[in-house]
Design an enzyme around this catalytic site. Structure first.
Site, PDB file in Angstrom:
ATOM      1  N   LEU A 154     -28.383  -5.138 -16.144  1.00 47.17           N
ATOM      2  CA  LEU A 154     -29.471  -5.286 -15.159  1.00 47.17           C
ATOM      3  C   LEU A 154     -28.921  -6.049 -13.950  1.00 47.17           C
ATOM      4  CD1 LEU A 154     -32.539  -4.459 -15.217  1.00 47.17           C
ATOM      5  CD2 LEU A 154     -33.031  -6.876 -15.559  1.00 47.17           C
ATOM      6  N   GLY A 155     -27.872  -5.456 -13.357  1.00 51.06           N
ATOM      7  CA  GLY A 155     -27.269  -6.063 -12.161  1.00 51.06           C
ATOM      8  C   GLY A 155     -27.931  -5.502 -10.918  1.00 51.06           C
ATOM      9  N   ARG A 156     -27.136  -5.384  -9.838  1.00 51.23           N
ATOM     10  CA  ARG A 156     -27.687  -4.893  -8.564  1.00 51.23           C
ATOM     11  C   ARG A 156     -28.326  -3.515  -8.741  1.00 51.23           C
ATOM     12  NH1 ARG A 156     -22.286  -7.300  -6.551  1.00 51.23           N
ATOM     13  NH2 ARG A 156     -21.566  -5.659  -7.933  1.00 51.23           N
ATOM     14  N   ILE A 157     -27.617  -2.593  -9.389  1.00 54.52           N
ATOM     15  CA  ILE A 157     -28.147  -1.223  -9.532  1.00 54.52           C
ATOM     16  C   ILE A 157     -29.158  -1.157 -10.675  1.00 54.52           C
ATOM     17  CG2 ILE A 157     -27.553   1.194  -9.946  1.00 54.52           C
ATOM     18  CD1 ILE A 157     -24.747   0.530  -8.732  1.00 54.52           C
ATOM     19  N   ARG A 177     -25.147  -9.897 -20.787  1.00 53.75           N
ATOM     20  CA  ARG A 177     -24.609 -11.019 -21.575  1.00 53.75           C
ATOM     21  C   ARG A 177     -25.484 -12.255 -21.424  1.00 53.75           C
ATOM     22  NH1 ARG A 177     -18.790 -10.572 -19.084  1.00 53.75           N
ATOM     23  NH2 ARG A 177     -20.208 -10.125 -17.354  1.00 53.75           N
ATOM     24  N   ARG A 234     -19.782   3.809 -16.319  1.00 59.60           N
ATOM     25  CA  ARG A 234     -18.431   4.331 -16.417  1.00 59.60           C
ATOM     26  C   ARG A 234     -18.275   5.042 -17.758  1.00 59.60           C
ATOM     27  NH1 ARG A 234     -17.823   4.077 -11.795  1.00 59.60           N
ATOM     28  NH2 ARG A 234     -16.339   2.914 -10.543  1.00 59.60           N
ATOM     29  N   ASP A 258     -23.265  11.131 -15.825  1.00 57.57           N
ATOM     30  CA  ASP A 258     -22.641  11.291 -14.505  1.00 57.57           C
ATOM     31  C   ASP A 258     -21.166  10.915 -14.574  1.00 57.57           C
ATOM     32  OD1 ASP A 258     -22.743  11.765 -11.618  1.00 57.57           O
ATOM     33  OD2 ASP A 258     -22.556   9.589 -11.374  1.00 57.57           O
ATOM     34  N   GLU A 263     -12.118  11.557 -16.375  1.00 63.66           N
ATOM     35  CA  GLU A 263     -12.532  12.400 -15.234  1.00 63.66           C
ATOM     36  C   GLU A 263     -11.321  12.952 -14.487  1.00 63.66           C
ATOM     37  OE1 GLU A 263     -15.208   9.978 -12.894  1.00 63.66           O
ATOM     38  OE2 GLU A 263     -16.532   9.681 -14.598  1.00 63.66           O
ATOM     39  N   HIS A 281     -19.996  12.999 -11.440  1.00 59.96           N
ATOM     40  CA  HIS A 281     -19.826  11.672 -10.816  1.00 59.96           C
ATOM     41  C   HIS A 281     -20.304  11.713  -9.355  1.00 59.96           C
ATOM     42  CE1 HIS A 281     -17.333   7.720 -11.054  1.00 59.96           C
ATOM     43  NE2 HIS A 281     -18.336   7.585 -10.203  1.00 59.96           N
TER      44      HIS A 281
HETATM   45  P1  NAP Z   1     -23.330  -5.659 -11.076  1.00 58.35           P
HETATM   46  O1  NAP Z   1     -24.343  -6.071 -10.086  1.00 58.35           O
HETATM   47  O2  NAP Z   1     -22.101  -6.477 -11.264  1.00 58.35           O
HETATM   48  O3  NAP Z   1     -24.089  -5.515 -12.487  1.00 58.35           O
HETATM   49  C1  NAP Z   1     -23.411  -5.352 -13.683  1.00 58.35           C
HETATM   50  C2  NAP Z   1     -24.389  -5.645 -14.814  1.00 58.35           C
HETATM   51  O4  NAP Z   1     -23.720  -5.407 -16.049  1.00 58.35           O
HETATM   52  C3  NAP Z   1     -24.864  -7.090 -14.838  1.00 58.35           C
HETATM   53  O5  NAP Z   1     -26.223  -7.118 -15.182  1.00 58.35           O
HETATM   54  C4  NAP Z   1     -24.021  -7.723 -15.951  1.00 58.35           C
HETATM   55  O6  NAP Z   1     -24.740  -8.813 -16.510  1.00 58.35           O
HETATM   56  C5  NAP Z   1     -23.886  -6.540 -16.901  1.00 58.35           C
HETATM   57  N1  NAP Z   1     -22.736  -6.625 -17.778  1.00 58.35           N
HETATM   58  C6  NAP Z   1     -21.436  -6.820 -17.441  1.00 58.35           C
HETATM   59  N2  NAP Z   1     -20.682  -6.870 -18.544  1.00 58.35           N
HETATM   60  C7  NAP Z   1     -21.506  -6.716 -19.591  1.00 58.35           C
HETATM   61  C8  NAP Z   1     -21.314  -6.688 -20.995  1.00 58.35           C
HETATM   62  N3  NAP Z   1     -20.113  -6.866 -21.554  1.00 58.35           N
HETATM   63  N4  NAP Z   1     -22.405  -6.503 -21.788  1.00 58.35           N
HETATM   64  C9  NAP Z   1     -23.635  -6.354 -21.242  1.00 58.35           C
HETATM   65  N5  NAP Z   1     -23.880  -6.372 -19.924  1.00 58.35           N
HETATM   66  C10 NAP Z   1     -22.822  -6.552 -19.108  1.00 58.35           C
HETATM   67  O7  NAP Z   1     -22.802  -4.189 -10.794  1.00 58.35           O
HETATM   68  P2  NAP Z   1     -23.569  -2.981 -10.086  1.00 58.35           P
HETATM   69  O8  NAP Z   1     -23.360  -3.053  -8.629  1.00 58.35           O
HETATM   70  O9  NAP Z   1     -24.952  -2.902 -10.623  1.00 58.35           O
HETATM   71  O10 NAP Z   1     -22.689  -1.741 -10.644  1.00 58.35           O
HETATM   72  C11 NAP Z   1     -22.524  -1.570 -12.030  1.00 58.35           C
HETATM   73  C12 NAP Z   1     -21.480  -0.512 -12.328  1.00 58.35           C
HETATM   74  O11 NAP Z   1     -22.021   0.779 -12.115  1.00 58.35           O
HETATM   75  C13 NAP Z   1     -20.226  -0.524 -11.449  1.00 58.35           C
HETATM   76  O12 NAP Z   1     -19.289  -1.492 -11.886  1.00 58.35           O
HETATM   77  C14 NAP Z   1     -19.701   0.889 -11.583  1.00 58.35           C
HETATM   78  O13 NAP Z   1     -18.795   0.974 -12.652  1.00 58.35           O
HETATM   79  C15 NAP Z   1     -20.947   1.709 -11.923  1.00 58.35           C
HETATM   80  N6  NAP Z   1     -21.320   2.609 -10.808  1.00 58.35           N
HETATM   81  C16 NAP Z   1     -21.266   3.957 -11.001  1.00 58.35           C
HETATM   82  C17 NAP Z   1     -21.608   4.807  -9.955  1.00 58.35           C
HETATM   83  C18 NAP Z   1     -21.559   6.287 -10.113  1.00 58.35           C
HETATM   84  O14 NAP Z   1     -21.265   6.964  -9.145  1.00 58.35           O
HETATM   85  N7  NAP Z   1     -21.851   6.830 -11.279  1.00 58.35           N
HETATM   86  C19 NAP Z   1     -21.994   4.296  -8.724  1.00 58.35           C
HETATM   87  C20 NAP Z   1     -22.061   2.913  -8.573  1.00 58.35           C
HETATM   88  C21 NAP Z   1     -21.730   2.081  -9.633  1.00 58.35           C
HETATM   89  P3  NAP Z   1     -23.989 -10.033 -17.250  1.00 58.35           P
HETATM   90  O15 NAP Z   1     -22.849 -10.431 -16.367  1.00 58.35           O
HETATM   91  O16 NAP Z   1     -25.050 -11.086 -17.417  1.00 58.35           O
HETATM   92  O17 NAP Z   1     -23.548  -9.485 -18.563  1.00 58.35           O
HETATM   93  C1  8YV Z   2     -17.959   6.361  -6.258  1.00 58.03           C
HETATM   94  C2  8YV Z   2     -18.668   4.686  -8.050  1.00 58.03           C
HETATM   95  O1  8YV Z   2     -18.166   7.692  -6.551  1.00 58.03           O
HETATM   96  O2  8YV Z   2     -19.108   2.880  -6.607  1.00 58.03           O
HETATM   97  C3  8YV Z   2     -18.693   3.246  -7.701  1.00 58.03           C
HETATM   98  O3  8YV Z   2     -18.290   2.441  -8.579  1.00 58.03           O
HETATM   99  O4  8YV Z   2     -18.386   5.069  -9.142  1.00 58.03           O
HETATM  100  C4  8YV Z   2     -19.045   5.686  -7.030  1.00 58.03           C
HETATM  101  O5  8YV Z   2     -19.942   5.176  -6.099  1.00 58.03           O
HETATM  102  C5  8YV Z   2     -16.540   6.088  -6.506  1.00 58.03           C
HETATM  103  O6  8YV Z   2     -16.209   4.778  -6.609  1.00 58.03           O
HETATM  104  C6  8YV Z   2     -15.737   6.707  -5.367  1.00 58.03           C
HETATM  105  O7  8YV Z   2     -14.688   7.379  -5.832  1.00 58.03           O
END
Ligand code: NAP
Ligand code: 8YV
Length: 321
Positions: A154-157, A177, A234, A258, A263, A281
């Site tokens: 439950l981070g930014r996204i 955590r 991921r 996604d 990949e 993705h």
């Molecule tokens: P963020 O703000 O850092 O949030 C990460 C969340 O995960 C936090 O709530 C954190 O809380 C939790 N977390 C981290 N490690 C954990 C663990 N071991 N067990 C349980 N919870 C855990 O990151 P964000 O900006 O929301 O982005 C999250 C991730 O989404 C990115 O790192 C990226 O890999 C993925 N993403 C994918 C796409 C896509 O295109 N599919 C796009 C954007 C992002 P705690 O620290 O309290 O555990």
């Molecule tokens: C992008 C992502 O597709 O921001 C991330 O972590 O997974 C996606 O927004 C990727 O990083 C760009 O290749």
């Protein structure tokens, strides 16, 4: 400005706006991949002080660039960059947080509905002329109505996803955590407890040694036969063979993905299943959002060389900024 002649390296492919904007201010050097540093002479490598990357930036490339100060990574997840090695060498790493939150959260809701209601299959049915020939598309066995949704991360996204789900009137809980103090959603201390308590698990955690394979057979079993997994975080966080087995044998009902373990390879077993909705993705992949991400990459490099401070350094190297 004094950064005009600073050499900035791009290893591999990157969004064209990053290249175009960097080229306006810096000497741009490009190599085919992070493994191709030898394409540059030793003298050229010694001049590189900044880098912009989408994907891998291993320690070996850092070692080949003795004066490197900043690596601006495209994307909020930065698991492709060896941040431990960067921190040890005093190199600041930046990522692109926040500017993609809305896009990724919107995509997650779309993927959730596609998975439950099978809209992509319904459209394929129409386009194939089957509506007119065979009658209505079959009713979907699942609905979002009344679901208990658990958010893993439950981070930014994750918070944006949770807030979008509120008007759908579903029950919302989460696991991280540490509990997020300011929210009213129910907290569960472990992932398996969360999975047991819900029938819909949305994962949006980073790829770390701790999250690797954390959505395993035990978690999928706990999610149960009505269970739906949505993964937008991921691919590494899911035990992919265990997920395929769980989808094949009815341990869970369906999945919307996604992201994948390797990949752009997507296992044939997943493609053959009709209880999955698969995206390549694309959660952040709109032009406006990718442009904003590209701008943040470039603005980090500019800020570093103009002020000695990055705009969005990753926590592991924030102390260097
Ligand atoms: P963020 O703000 O850092 O949030 C990460 C969340 O995960 C936090 O709530 C954190 O809380 C939790 N977390 C981290 N490690 C954990 C663990 N071991 N067990 C349980 N919870 C855990 O990151 P964000 O900006 O929301 O982005 C999250 C991730 O989404 C990115 O790192 C990226 O890999 C993925 N993403 C994918 C796409 C896509 O295109 N599919 C796009 C954007 C992002 P705690 O620290 O309290 O555990
Ligand atoms: C992008 C992502 O597709 O921001 C991330 O972590 O997974 C996606 O927004 C990727 O990083 C760009 O290749």
């Amino acid at each position: 400005m004094s950064s005009e002649r600073i050499a900035v390296l791009i290893p591999g492919r990157i969004h064209p706006r990053v290249r175009a904007r960097l080229a306006e201010r810096f000497e741009l050097l490009e190599i085919d991949s992070a493994e191709a540093a030898e394409a540059l002479s030793e003298e050229t490598r010694a001049r590189v002080r900044g880098a912009a990357v989408s994907g891998k930036f291993p320690a070996t490339l850092m070692e080949a660039l003795p004066d490197l100060q900043v690596i601006a990574s495209f994307g909020v997840g930065y698991d492709g960059v060896d941040v431990k090695a960067a921190a040890a060498r005093g190199i600041t790493v930046t990522n692109t947080p926040d500017v993609l939150n809305d896009e990724v959260a919107d995509t997650t809701i779309a993927l959730l509905l596609n998975t439950l209601r099978r809209f992509p299959a319904a459209e394929t049915y129409l386009r194939a002329g089957r509506w007119a020939e065979e009658g209505p598309f079959p009713l979907s066995s699942m609905s979002l109505k009344g679901r208990r949704v658990g958010i893993h991360g439950l981070g930014r996204i994750g918070l944006e996803i949770a807030e979008r789900l509120v008007p759908f009137k579903v029950d919302i809980s989460y696991h991280t955590r540490r509990p997020r103090g300011e929210v009213s959603f129910t907290y569960h201390e472990s992932l398996v407890e969360l999975a047991r308590a819900v029938d819909t698990l949305i994962s949006i955690v980073p790829s770390t040694p701790e999250t690797k394979g954390s959505i395993n057979a035990e978690v999928l079993w706990a999610l149960g036969p009505e269970g739906v997994l949505i993964n937008v975080g991921r691919g590494s966080t899911v035990d992919q063979p265990a997920l395929i087995r769980a989808l094949q044998d009815g341990t869970i009902a369906a999945a919307g993905l996604d992201v994948y373990a390797d990949e752009p390879q997507v296992p044939e077993e997943l493609i053959l299943l009709d209880n999955v909705s698969l995206l390549p993705h694309v959660a952040s992949a709109s032009e406006p959002t990718r442009n904003a991400m590209a701008d943040l990459v470039v603005d980090n490099v500019i800020a570093w060389f103009e002020t000695g401070k990055a705009l969005t350094p990753v926590p592991e190297t924030a102390a260097l900024s």
